[in-house]
Design a protein around this motif. Sequence first.
Motif, mmCIF file in Angstrom:
data_model
loop_
_atom_site.group_PDB
_atom_site.id
_atom_site.type_symbol
_atom_site.label_atom_id
_atom_site.label_comp_id
_atom_site.label_asym_id
_atom_site.label_seq_id
_atom_site.Cartn_x
_atom_site.Cartn_y
_atom_site.Cartn_z
ATOM 1 N N THR A 187 -11.236 7.896 -6.303
ATOM 2 C CA THR A 187 -12.167 7.624 -7.007
ATOM 3 C C THR A 187 -11.014 6.673 -8.852
ATOM 4 O OG1 THR A 187 -12.476 8.767 -8.558
ATOM 5 C CG2 THR A 187 -14.314 7.575 -6.745
ATOM 6 N N LYS A 188 -10.213 7.655 -8.555
ATOM 7 C CA LYS A 188 -8.639 7.319 -10.106
ATOM 8 C C LYS A 188 -7.855 6.861 -9.391
ATOM 9 C CE LYS A 188 -12.333 10.539 -12.383
ATOM 10 N NZ LYS A 188 -12.625 12.043 -13.346
ATOM 11 N N HIS A 189 -6.782 7.173 -8.053
ATOM 12 C CA HIS A 189 -5.590 7.150 -8.160
ATOM 13 C C HIS A 189 -5.225 6.559 -7.011
ATOM 14 C CE1 HIS A 189 -4.336 10.675 -10.297
ATOM 15 N NE2 HIS A 189 -5.934 11.113 -10.492
ATOM 16 N N MET A 190 -6.508 6.672 -5.945
ATOM 17 C CA MET A 190 -5.286 5.260 -4.737
ATOM 18 C C MET A 190 -6.938 4.312 -5.301
ATOM 19 S SD MET A 190 -5.621 8.049 -1.014
ATOM 20 C CE MET A 190 -5.342 6.843 -0.555
ATOM 21 N N ARG A 191 -5.864 2.991 -4.527
ATOM 22 C CA ARG A 191 -6.595 1.769 -4.547
ATOM 23 C C ARG A 191 -6.977 1.072 -3.391
ATOM 24 N NH1 ARG A 191 -1.135 -0.706 -5.503
ATOM 25 N NH2 ARG A 191 -0.871 0.121 -3.916
ATOM 26 N N TYR A 202 -4.698 6.928 3.944
ATOM 27 C CA TYR A 202 -5.224 7.987 3.425
ATOM 28 C C TYR A 202 -4.628 7.984 5.207
ATOM 29 C CZ TYR A 202 -7.324 13.164 2.951
ATOM 30 O OH TYR A 202 -7.247 14.701 3.180
ATOM 31 N N THR A 203 -4.129 8.836 5.850
ATOM 32 C CA THR A 203 -3.984 9.014 7.337
ATOM 33 C C THR A 203 -4.169 11.407 7.410
ATOM 34 O OG1 THR A 203 -1.922 9.046 8.963
ATOM 35 C CG2 THR A 203 -1.090 10.267 7.434
ATOM 36 N N HIS A 204 -3.977 11.158 8.597
ATOM 37 C CA HIS A 204 -4.325 12.699 8.795
ATOM 38 C C HIS A 204 -5.779 13.141 8.646
ATOM 39 C CE1 HIS A 204 -0.241 13.786 10.270
ATOM 40 N NE2 HIS A 204 -0.141 13.842 9.176
ATOM 41 N N THR A 205 -6.621 12.562 9.299
ATOM 42 C CA THR A 205 -8.391 11.946 8.210
ATOM 43 C C THR A 205 -9.024 13.085 9.127
ATOM 44 O OG1 THR A 205 -8.118 9.459 7.369
ATOM 45 C CG2 THR A 205 -9.820 11.274 9.086
ATOM 46 N N TYR A 206 -8.165 13.826 10.117
ATOM 47 C CA TYR A 206 -8.828 14.509 10.892
ATOM 48 C C TYR A 206 -8.406 15.969 11.061
ATOM 49 C CZ TYR A 206 -11.822 10.216 11.974
ATOM 50 O OH TYR A 206 -12.162 9.198 12.283
ATOM 51 N N THR A 207 -7.487 16.115 10.198
ATOM 52 C CA THR A 207 -6.660 17.280 10.322
ATOM 53 C C THR A 207 -6.708 18.387 9.898
ATOM 54 O OG1 THR A 207 -4.280 16.575 10.559
ATOM 55 C CG2 THR A 207 -4.311 18.154 9.678
ATOM 56 N N ILE A 208 -6.429 19.325 10.685
ATOM 57 C CA ILE A 208 -7.121 20.760 9.649
ATOM 58 C C ILE A 208 -5.768 21.478 10.104
ATOM 59 C CG2 ILE A 208 -8.233 23.080 9.883
ATOM 60 C CD1 ILE A 208 -10.463 21.821 10.820
ATOM 61 N N PRO A 257 0.766 -1.274 0.284
ATOM 62 C CA PRO A 257 0.003 0.203 0.186
ATOM 63 C C PRO A 257 1.092 1.310 -0.048
ATOM 64 C CG PRO A 257 0.185 -0.722 2.176
ATOM 65 C CD PRO A 257 0.615 -1.936 1.535
ATOM 66 N N ILE A 258 -0.061 1.933 -0.473
ATOM 67 C CA ILE A 258 1.272 3.888 -0.028
ATOM 68 C C ILE A 258 0.251 4.816 0.752
ATOM 69 C CG2 ILE A 258 1.202 3.861 -2.181
ATOM 70 C CD1 ILE A 258 -0.861 6.186 -2.147
ATOM 71 N N MET A 259 0.876 4.969 1.833
ATOM 72 C CA MET A 259 0.357 5.762 2.440
ATOM 73 C C MET A 259 0.256 7.098 2.296
ATOM 74 S SD MET A 259 1.217 6.697 6.670
ATOM 75 C CE MET A 259 0.108 4.859 7.807
ATOM 76 N N LEU A 260 -0.932 7.539 2.256
ATOM 77 C CA LEU A 260 -1.037 9.356 1.760
ATOM 78 C C LEU A 260 -1.106 10.504 2.793
ATOM 79 C CD1 LEU A 260 -0.571 11.080 -0.647
ATOM 80 C CD2 LEU A 260 -3.240 10.917 -1.308
ATOM 81 N N ASP A 261 -0.510 10.911 2.702
ATOM 82 C CA ASP A 261 -0.526 12.449 3.553
ATOM 83 C C ASP A 261 -0.796 13.439 2.281
ATOM 84 O OD1 ASP A 261 -0.069 14.618 4.815
ATOM 85 O OD2 ASP A 261 1.455 14.604 5.927
ATOM 86 N N GLY A 262 -1.955 14.495 2.387
ATOM 87 C CA GLY A 262 -1.799 15.308 1.141
ATOM 88 C C GLY A 262 -2.521 16.091 1.438
#
Length: 413
Positions: free
Chosen positions: A219-223, A228-234, A200-205
Amino acid sequence: MFKLKHLLVLALWLCSLTLSAQKSSKVYGIIIKGAHVIDPKNNIDEVMDVALNDGRVALIAKNINADQATQVVDAAGMYVAPGLIDIHSRLGYTLPDGYTFRVGVTTIVDAGDSDYESFANFKKQIIDRSTTRVLSFLNIKGGDYKGGANEKGTGDKIASESAKLALANKEIVGFKVDFVGPDWSPVDRGVEAGNIAKMPIMLDGGRNHPYPSLKDLFTKHMRPGDIYTHTYTIIEDINARDMIVDQQTALIKPSFPEAQKRGIIFDVGHGSAFRYSNAIPAMKAGFFPNTISTDLSAGSTNAFMKDMMNVMSKFLTMGMSLKDVVKASTWSPAKAIKREELGHLSPGATADLVVFSLREGKFGFYETAGYKMTGNKKFECEMTIKGGRIVYDLNGIASPLNNFFREGNQFRW
């Protein structure tokens, strides 16, 4: 005098025979007695005894005879779970053992502090010197971690070389993309490496303004299986990324639950920018994280994150069930990084365990914007066992008392 000398020799010989017979009668190295076992993989959620031997889980049963063990842990009124797995940390060149065992973490994953050029040094300095199991998401951009504009230019060579290195090193579990924009090409390079290595990749983006479409990302880039990390970040000061919740309406954005159903893994990655204004509305809408992690660093441990059990306590306070919090900290991260030999207590599994209590009282859990939740329960680590050996014992609940720390001074460098 001659007879007395021979009598002493005989007594010592008989004593050694007795000790040898006692030792040979021991079936297990450690038995943990009377704890409430939570093992989400095997759907165990009840009071059981756990026996360990030769670094493996040997038996889980209602009552195991304590006389069969060399060492007995009195865990009545406590909980036992698989050793915690923190899949997002930023170790840099800091050894993790002082941050991990005291909160039940037996496996920690560094998220991007080395790449294909610097991994050998990271392995030598951190992985090989740690008692904690250290794994790595390889930074996909090339060069030591710098972030920002340094991460825009990734190419085919980096993807192929990173994948080749990952396949040759069991400590590498995937690829970290710290995305800056303006398009998703760095993500595509990470996915390219992931496809080659089947990782897998881990995306902080999302660090670009205007924000690139997260719906397109999901839908088009991640599998399915990508993280997807930092889900609740602002990050307000630089308007850095799109958010899971519309801050005006407090409604969750549909692309997130849709992506989770598709198989994207959403990781907490608490760090110093976690926000309740994202987490609470999302959880009220039924969106829970797949994995709980810390984004551990020197800064976050002294700020709002603190440690793995503090983050777990926050999600318990926000309404996540105890079993689901444990699952998101054990079995789910093990599956996410494809280390399914970890994160559970099946007979024969690696004997990584945590014994913990749920302290009752009044506890404050706060974050960077100054918002605080008050909870009445808090995780507290009583004991950590790594590979069948006690590496942390808060209140001396093992009998005889543990001698791990005298044997070779494991935690001195």
